[in-house]
Design a protein around this motif. Structure first.
Motif, PDB file in Angstrom:
ATOM      1  N   THR A 194       0.833  -1.212   0.000  1.00 39.18           N
ATOM      2  CA  THR A 194       0.000   0.000   0.000  1.00 39.18           C
ATOM      3  C   THR A 194       0.864   1.256   0.000  1.00 39.18           C
ATOM      4  O   THR A 194       0.503   2.265  -0.614  1.00 39.18           O
ATOM      5  CB  THR A 194      -0.928   0.019   1.231  1.00 39.18           C
ATOM      6  OG1 THR A 194      -0.153  -0.117   2.428  1.00 39.18           O
ATOM      7  CG2 THR A 194      -1.951  -1.081   1.160  1.00 39.18           C
ATOM      8  N   GLY A 197       1.845   1.672  -3.540  1.00 37.36           N
ATOM      9  CA  GLY A 197       0.688   2.107  -4.321  1.00 37.36           C
ATOM     10  C   GLY A 197       0.340   3.560  -4.080  1.00 37.36           C
ATOM     11  O   GLY A 197       0.043   4.309  -5.019  1.00 37.36           O
ATOM     12  N   THR A 201       0.456   6.517  -6.839  1.00 34.59           N
ATOM     13  CA  THR A 201      -0.762   7.297  -7.089  1.00 34.59           C
ATOM     14  C   THR A 201      -0.498   8.783  -6.915  1.00 34.59           C
ATOM     15  O   THR A 201      -0.953   9.614  -7.712  1.00 34.59           O
ATOM     16  CB  THR A 201      -1.877   6.840  -6.140  1.00 34.59           C
ATOM     17  OG1 THR A 201      -2.142   5.440  -6.346  1.00 34.59           O
ATOM     18  CG2 THR A 201      -3.156   7.631  -6.370  1.00 34.59           C
ATOM     19  N   ALA A 212       0.193   1.107  -9.677  1.00 31.45           N
ATOM     20  CA  ALA A 212      -0.368   1.320  -8.340  1.00 31.45           C
ATOM     21  C   ALA A 212      -1.480   0.320  -8.047  1.00 31.45           C
ATOM     22  O   ALA A 212      -1.567  -0.234  -6.939  1.00 31.45           O
ATOM     23  CB  ALA A 212      -0.894   2.748  -8.222  1.00 31.45           C
ATOM     24  N   LYS A 213      -2.320   0.075  -9.025  1.00 33.73           N
ATOM     25  CA  LYS A 213      -3.411  -0.886  -8.833  1.00 33.73           C
ATOM     26  C   LYS A 213      -2.865  -2.281  -8.540  1.00 33.73           C
ATOM     27  O   LYS A 213      -3.385  -3.006  -7.674  1.00 33.73           O
ATOM     28  CB  LYS A 213      -4.294  -0.910 -10.076  1.00 33.73           C
ATOM     29  CG  LYS A 213      -5.525  -1.795  -9.923  1.00 33.73           C
ATOM     30  CD  LYS A 213      -6.417  -1.685 -11.160  1.00 33.73           C
ATOM     31  CE  LYS A 213      -7.670  -2.551 -11.009  1.00 33.73           C
ATOM     32  NZ  LYS A 213      -8.544  -2.439 -12.203  1.00 33.73           N
ATOM     33  N   ALA A 215      -0.078  -2.918  -7.069  1.00 36.98           N
ATOM     34  CA  ALA A 215       0.424  -2.900  -5.696  1.00 36.98           C
ATOM     35  C   ALA A 215      -0.708  -3.047  -4.697  1.00 36.98           C
ATOM     36  O   ALA A 215      -0.599  -3.797  -3.707  1.00 36.98           O
ATOM     37  CB  ALA A 215       1.188  -1.595  -5.448  1.00 36.98           C
ATOM     38  N   PHE A 216      -1.819  -2.377  -4.918  1.00 40.19           N
ATOM     39  CA  PHE A 216      -2.957  -2.491  -3.992  1.00 40.19           C
ATOM     40  C   PHE A 216      -3.566  -3.893  -4.049  1.00 40.19           C
ATOM     41  O   PHE A 216      -4.014  -4.422  -3.014  1.00 40.19           O
ATOM     42  CB  PHE A 216      -4.011  -1.440  -4.331  1.00 40.19           C
ATOM     43  CG  PHE A 216      -3.574  -0.036  -4.022  1.00 40.19           C
ATOM     44  CD1 PHE A 216      -3.117   0.302  -2.757  1.00 40.19           C
ATOM     45  CD2 PHE A 216      -3.608   0.952  -4.992  1.00 40.19           C
ATOM     46  CE1 PHE A 216      -2.706   1.597  -2.454  1.00 40.19           C
ATOM     47  CE2 PHE A 216      -3.210   2.246  -4.706  1.00 40.19           C
ATOM     48  CZ  PHE A 216      -2.753   2.558  -3.444  1.00 40.19           C
TER      49      PHE A 216
END
Length: 374
Positions: A194, A197, A201, A212-213, A215-216
Motif C-alpha cells: 500500500t 501504491g 498514485t 499502483a493498482k 500494488a494495492f
C-alpha cells in the motif's frame, strides 16, 4: 585557550567595525585656530586706523586695506562656527565610541554566558549524523538513513523506514523507489504494497495507475481486510468508470469498519460523490456485503468476507446489545456455509436478549428463515 583567543579577536573585530566610521582627524587644539586669526585681524584693523590717523598711508590705500582685513575676519568667523559644530559632532562620536567599547563586549559576553559554554564540543554535520539525531530534525534523519543505505544497500529495513518519510515531505520518486527496494529485499506485505501504491498514485496526481493498482491488489492478497487497499481499488474502479464496483468496495469497507475509524469520512464522501447509499459503520456484513466481494478472486473474496464476519463476531462478544449485529452475523455465517456457527450465533443472541421478547421473536424468525431451527 584557543577558544578565548578566538573570542577576543572576534570581539576586537566587532568593536573596530563599530568605531571605524566614528574616527576623526587630529584632536582639536586648546585654543581655536579661527579665534587666533580673528585676534590678529582685529589688531591689523587697529593698526590701519592708527596709520591713517597719522598720515602714514593715503585714505584710499587705508580703505582698501581695511576692506581686505574685514573680508578675512568674516571668513575666520565662519570657520569658527564650523569648528563649534564639529566640536559637538566629536562629542557625540565619543559617546557612541564609549557605548561601543563597553556595550559590544558586555552584550556578547552576556549572550555567551546564557547560550554557550566552552565545554560544548564542536558539532559538524558528520558528527551529528553519527550521534542520536533530534527526532524533529527530519533532514538529519533522512541523511543518516541515506548514508547508512549507501554503505548497506541490501538493508531492506532501512528502505522501509525512510520510504514514508520521503512520501511525507513530497519526495515521491524516492518514496516509490524505497518501497520497491523494501519489497524486493524483505518480501511483500500489505503495508509495503500500500505504501508503494500510494506513492505511485501521488506521483500520478491522484490517478491510480496500472502499477499502483497492482500494488494495492498485492496488498489485498496479503491482507484482505486492509482498508487502504480497499479504498484505492475502489478509487481505481471509479476512475475506470466502474462506479458499481467502487460502491461495492466502499460500502463493504464502511460496514466492516468500527464507528471511530478515521477513514469513514473519506469513504462517505466517496460514496456520496458517485451517488451510492451510505451504510452504517460497524453494522457488520450481510448478504449485500458478501455480494460486494464478487469482483475478487474466490480466495480473496472468502478471506475478505470471513475477516469482516470475524470482526463483527468479536465486537458482539464484547458489546452484545446490538440486535441488528446479531441478525447480520447469523445471516453472514449462513451465506458462508457455516451453519453451525450461525446456530451458535443465534443461541448467543438469545442469551443476550433473554428478557426481550421482541428481540427473541426477531431472532427466532430469522433462524427459521435461514433453516437454523427455532
Amino acid at each position: 585557550m584557543l577558544l578565548w583567543i578566538a573570542f577576543s579577536l572576534m570581539t576586537g573585530a566587532a568593536i573596530l567595525a563599530v568605531l571605524w566610521p566614528l574616527r576623526t582627524g587630529a584632536a582639536m587644539p586648546a585654543a581655536s585656530t579661527a579665534e587666533a586669526d580673528l585676534a590678529v585681524y582685529r589688531d591689523q584693523l587697529a593698526e590701519i586706523e592708527r596709520d591713517r590717523a597719522s598720515g602714514l598711508i593715503a585714505p584710499a590705500e587705508g580703505e582698501a586695506a581695511r576692506t581686505e582685513v574685514a573680508r578675512r575676519i568674516l571668513r575666520a568667523s565662519a570657520e569658527s562656527g564650523r569648528e563649534g559644530a564639529s566640536f559637538g559632532d566629536d562629542r557625540r562620536r565619543r559617546i557612541v565610541a564609549v557605548v561601543g567599547l563597553l556595550g559590544v563586549p558586555l552584550l556578547a559576553g552576556g549572550l555567551y554566558l546564557s547560550l554557550g559554554s566552552p565545554l560544548y564540543p564542536p558539532q559538524p554535520l558528520a558528527q551529528r549524523l553519527e550521534g542520536q539525531p533530534n527526532p524533529s530534525d527530519i533532514a538529519i534523519l533522512i541523511r543518516k538513513v541515506e548514508t547508512h543505505l549507501e554503505a548497506n544497500p541490501n538493508d531492506g529495513r532501512g528502505y522501509e523506514v525512510v520510504a514514508p518519510i520521503y512520501a511525507r515531505i513530497g519526495r515521491l520518486d524516492d518514496a516509490a523507489r524505497a518501497w520497491s527496494n523494501a519489497i524486493r529485499l524483505l518480501g511483500p506485505n500489505a503495508q509495503r504494497e500500500t505504501g508503494l501504491g500510494e506513492a505511485l498514485t501521488a506521483q500520478a496526481g491522484g490517478v491510480v495507475t496500472v502499477e499502483a493498482k497492482a500494488a494495492f491488489q498485492a496488498a489485498l492478497a496479503a491482507d484482505p481486510n486492509d482498508p487502504k487497499a480497499q479504498y484505492f481499488l475502489g478509487l481505481a474502479a471509479e476512475q475506470d468508470g466502474q462506479t458499481a464496483e467502487a460502491a461495492q468496495r466502499w460500502s463493504a469497507l464502511v460496514a466492516a469498519s468500527p464507528p471511530d475509524a478515521p477513514w469513514l469520512g473519506l469513504l462517505r464522501e466517496a460514496l456520496a460523490r458517485i451517488g451510492a447509499p451510505i451504510p452504517d459503520a460497524a453494522s457488520g456484513p450481510g448478504a449485500a456485503d458478501v455480494a460486494a466481494a464478487q469482483s475478487l478472486t474466490p480466495e480473496q473474496r472468502d478471506a475478505m468476507v470471513r475477516g469482516m464476519v470475524e470482526r463483527l463476531e468479536a465486537r458482539l462478544a464484547q458489546e452484545g446489545g446490538d440486535i441488528e449485529g446479531w441478525l447480520r452475523l447469523m445471516r453472514a455465517w449462513t451465506v458462508l456455509g457455516q451453519q453451525d456457527k450461525a446456530k451458535t450465533a443465534a443461541g448467543q443472541a438469545r442469551t443476550h436478549f433473554a428478557s426481550d421478547s421482541g428481540a427473541l421473536g426477531r431472532i427466532d424468525a430469522l433462524a427459521r428463515e435461514l433453516g437454523l431451527g427455532s
